[in-house]
Design a protein around this motif. Structure first.
Motif, mmCIF file in Angstrom:
data_model
loop_
_atom_site.group_PDB
_atom_site.id
_atom_site.type_symbol
_atom_site.label_atom_id
_atom_site.label_comp_id
_atom_site.label_asym_id
_atom_site.label_seq_id
_atom_site.Cartn_x
_atom_site.Cartn_y
_atom_site.Cartn_z
ATOM 1 N N TRP A 14 10.160 11.543 -8.742
ATOM 2 C CA TRP A 14 10.965 12.380 -9.602
ATOM 3 C C TRP A 14 12.464 12.370 -9.645
ATOM 4 N N VAL A 15 12.820 12.130 -8.581
ATOM 5 C CA VAL A 15 14.438 12.092 -8.332
ATOM 6 C C VAL A 15 14.951 10.682 -9.112
ATOM 7 N N LEU A 16 14.129 9.849 -8.789
ATOM 8 C CA LEU A 16 14.434 8.266 -9.447
ATOM 9 C C LEU A 16 14.492 8.366 -11.012
ATOM 10 N N VAL A 17 13.378 9.127 -11.477
ATOM 11 C CA VAL A 17 13.174 9.135 -12.755
ATOM 12 C C VAL A 17 14.670 9.971 -13.503
ATOM 13 N N ALA A 18 14.604 11.289 -12.781
ATOM 14 C CA ALA A 18 15.863 11.875 -13.254
ATOM 15 C C ALA A 18 17.138 11.201 -13.269
ATOM 16 N N LEU A 19 17.239 10.097 -12.680
ATOM 17 C CA LEU A 19 18.615 9.610 -12.454
ATOM 18 C C LEU A 19 18.538 8.096 -13.316
ATOM 19 N N LYS A 20 17.581 7.901 -13.997
ATOM 20 C CA LYS A 20 17.563 6.856 -14.897
ATOM 21 C C LYS A 20 18.591 7.006 -16.275
ATOM 22 N N ILE A 21 18.694 7.827 -16.617
ATOM 23 C CA ILE A 21 19.140 8.007 -17.821
ATOM 24 C C ILE A 21 20.615 8.470 -17.734
ATOM 25 N N PRO A 22 21.141 9.652 -17.069
ATOM 26 C CA PRO A 22 22.367 10.227 -17.064
ATOM 27 C C PRO A 22 23.544 8.969 -16.359
ATOM 28 N N LEU A 78 16.967 8.446 0.167
ATOM 29 C CA LEU A 78 15.763 9.204 -0.130
ATOM 30 C C LEU A 78 14.556 8.302 -0.125
ATOM 31 N N TYR A 79 14.832 6.800 -0.393
ATOM 32 C CA TYR A 79 13.594 5.995 0.002
ATOM 33 C C TYR A 79 12.950 6.166 1.267
ATOM 34 N N TRP A 80 13.793 6.302 2.158
ATOM 35 C CA TRP A 80 13.344 6.349 3.497
ATOM 36 C C TRP A 80 12.816 7.780 4.009
ATOM 37 N N TRP A 81 13.402 8.861 3.579
ATOM 38 C CA TRP A 81 13.526 10.258 3.974
ATOM 39 C C TRP A 81 12.342 11.062 2.916
ATOM 40 N N ALA A 82 12.334 10.668 1.760
ATOM 41 C CA ALA A 82 11.596 11.761 0.885
ATOM 42 C C ALA A 82 10.105 11.007 1.045
ATOM 43 N N ASP A 83 9.241 12.042 0.451
ATOM 44 C CA ASP A 83 7.838 11.646 0.195
ATOM 45 C C ASP A 83 7.886 11.036 -1.149
ATOM 46 N N THR A 84 7.056 10.403 -1.668
ATOM 47 C CA THR A 84 6.911 9.378 -2.810
ATOM 48 C C THR A 84 7.013 10.380 -3.867
ATOM 49 N N THR A 85 6.282 11.472 -4.167
ATOM 50 C CA THR A 85 6.477 12.094 -5.045
ATOM 51 C C THR A 85 7.899 12.909 -5.516
ATOM 52 N N GLY A 143 0.677 -1.165 -0.053
ATOM 53 C CA GLY A 143 -0.018 -0.127 -0.090
ATOM 54 C C GLY A 143 0.840 1.356 0.005
ATOM 55 N N ASN A 144 2.123 1.169 -0.214
ATOM 56 C CA ASN A 144 3.034 2.352 -0.247
ATOM 57 C C ASN A 144 3.475 2.451 -1.725
ATOM 58 N N ALA A 145 3.469 3.583 -2.144
ATOM 59 C CA ALA A 145 3.459 3.918 -3.651
ATOM 60 C C ALA A 145 4.991 3.904 -3.731
ATOM 61 N N LYS A 146 5.774 4.113 -2.858
ATOM 62 C CA LYS A 146 7.258 4.263 -3.094
ATOM 63 C C LYS A 146 7.805 2.621 -3.407
ATOM 64 N N ASP A 147 7.273 1.771 -2.731
ATOM 65 C CA ASP A 147 7.608 0.455 -3.226
ATOM 66 C C ASP A 147 7.388 0.017 -4.437
ATOM 67 N N PHE A 148 6.817 0.622 -5.253
ATOM 68 C CA PHE A 148 6.725 0.617 -6.672
ATOM 69 C C PHE A 148 8.141 0.535 -7.305
ATOM 70 N N TYR A 149 8.871 1.442 -6.772
ATOM 71 C CA TYR A 149 10.444 1.563 -7.379
ATOM 72 C C TYR A 149 11.398 0.636 -6.449
ATOM 73 N N LEU A 150 11.065 -0.101 -5.497
ATOM 74 C CA LEU A 150 11.787 -0.789 -4.736
ATOM 75 C C LEU A 150 12.437 -2.025 -5.420
ATOM 76 N N PRO A 151 11.804 -2.775 -6.261
ATOM 77 C CA PRO A 151 12.494 -3.967 -6.885
ATOM 78 C C PRO A 151 13.488 -3.493 -7.867
ATOM 79 N N GLY A 152 13.177 -2.480 -8.508
ATOM 80 C CA GLY A 152 14.218 -1.845 -9.485
ATOM 81 C C GLY A 152 15.406 -1.231 -8.656
ATOM 82 N N MET A 153 15.437 -0.687 -7.524
ATOM 83 C CA MET A 153 16.382 -0.066 -6.592
ATOM 84 C C MET A 153 17.168 -1.416 -6.167
ATOM 85 N N LEU A 154 16.581 -2.387 -5.987
ATOM 86 C CA LEU A 154 17.323 -3.699 -5.211
ATOM 87 C C LEU A 154 18.212 -4.453 -6.442
#
Length: 269
Positions: A212-220, A201-208, A124-135
């Motif tokens: 956006w930080v994660l998307v920005a760090l995809k390509i560079p 950031l996964y622990w400290w930042a809010d989901t939004t 139920g946590n939207a941030k967990d959508f990104y967790l598998p990719g981070m792991l």
């Protein structure tokens, strides 16, 4: 008669001819070396482009996550955001299937998004959508570093078949092994640095913000790693085409059998 008026001796003329010939050979050799270097860089660039999916592969990597965070930023609805991200991933695979293109990059994106959707729905946590990719990124960074330290760099295992050299670089081409090792260390350190930014950031930042930080760090970081790989391989010796060697051996064996058969049919010849 001045020295300028004196006829040139045959020795002088011969020496000048040899000088001109040597200069021409050096010039031709230099042009040939430059042409080979340019061709090697072009082949390396094309192989990297193919291996990592090129511009289209990057779009397929970024688009689902971008759509997820955009929708979630607007309406804060986890279910709609997740379903939209999964739908666009499936659409990208469908487009590749219709066009009969390779689907490995699109399929990897679908699996990543699917795991993210499952995690986010379960917690139920939207941030967990990104967790598998981070792991996955963390595990990949460790794999690059460990294999490079072990002398079997992962980037060489990935790119060897693309360059048609398979594992020949391990024993027969030490210059390329060194380049692959450097590239693997580069990939490992770059991905590890990315994880060092994202996990806090996964622990400290809010989901939004986090999204956006994660998307920005995809390509560079990806582009930096690919560029460094290109630099290392462009300076390395050319790959050994083991497929061409096998074909040559098969052709030679075929010719030997044909000669042996011909000798049996015509023993007097």
């Amino acid at each position: 008669m001045t020295s300028l008026d004196k006829p040139t001796s045959e020795t002088d003329q011969s020496h000048r001819t040899e000088q001109h010939s040597a200069t021409g050979e050096r010039s031709t050799g230099g042009r040939h070396a430059a042409q080979q270097d340019a061709e090697s860089k072009a082949v390396t660039e094309a192989a990297l482009f193919e291996a990592f999916g090129g511009v289209r592969g990057m779009v397929e990597t970024v688009l689902p996550g971008l759509l997820f965070v955009t929708i979630f930023t607007i309406n804060k609805d986890l279910h709609i955001s997740a379903i939209a991200a999964l739908a666009v991933s499936l659409a990208l695979v469908a487009v590749r299937l219709v066009r009969r293109d390779t689907v490995k990059h699109a399929f990897s994106g679908v699996f990543g998004v699917a795991f993210g959707v499952v995690f986010a729905m379960m917690t139920g946590n939207a941030k967990d959508f990104y967790l598998p990719g981070m792991l996955y990124t963390l595990g990949l960074s460790v794999a690059y570093l460990v294999t490079a330290a072990a002398g079997v760099p992962l980037i060489g295992l990935i790119l060897g078949p693309v360059f048609k050299e398979n594992l020949s670089w391990r024993t027969r081409n030490p210059g390329r092994k060194k380049a692959y090792t450097k590239a693997s260390y580069a990939w490992g350190l770059i991905l590890l640095a990315k994880c060092a930014i994202l996990f806090p950031l996964y622990w400290w930042a809010d989901t939004t913000q986090f999204g956006w930080v994660l998307v920005a760090l995809k390509i560079p970081p990806f582009l930096l790693a690919v560029y460094l790989t290109w630099v290392f391989l462009a300076k390395a010796p050319p790959p050994i085409d083991v497929f061409a060697e096998m074909e040559a051996e098969e052709q030679a064996e075929k010719e030997r059998k044909e000669r042996a058969a011909a000798a049996l049919r015509n023993p007097e010849a």
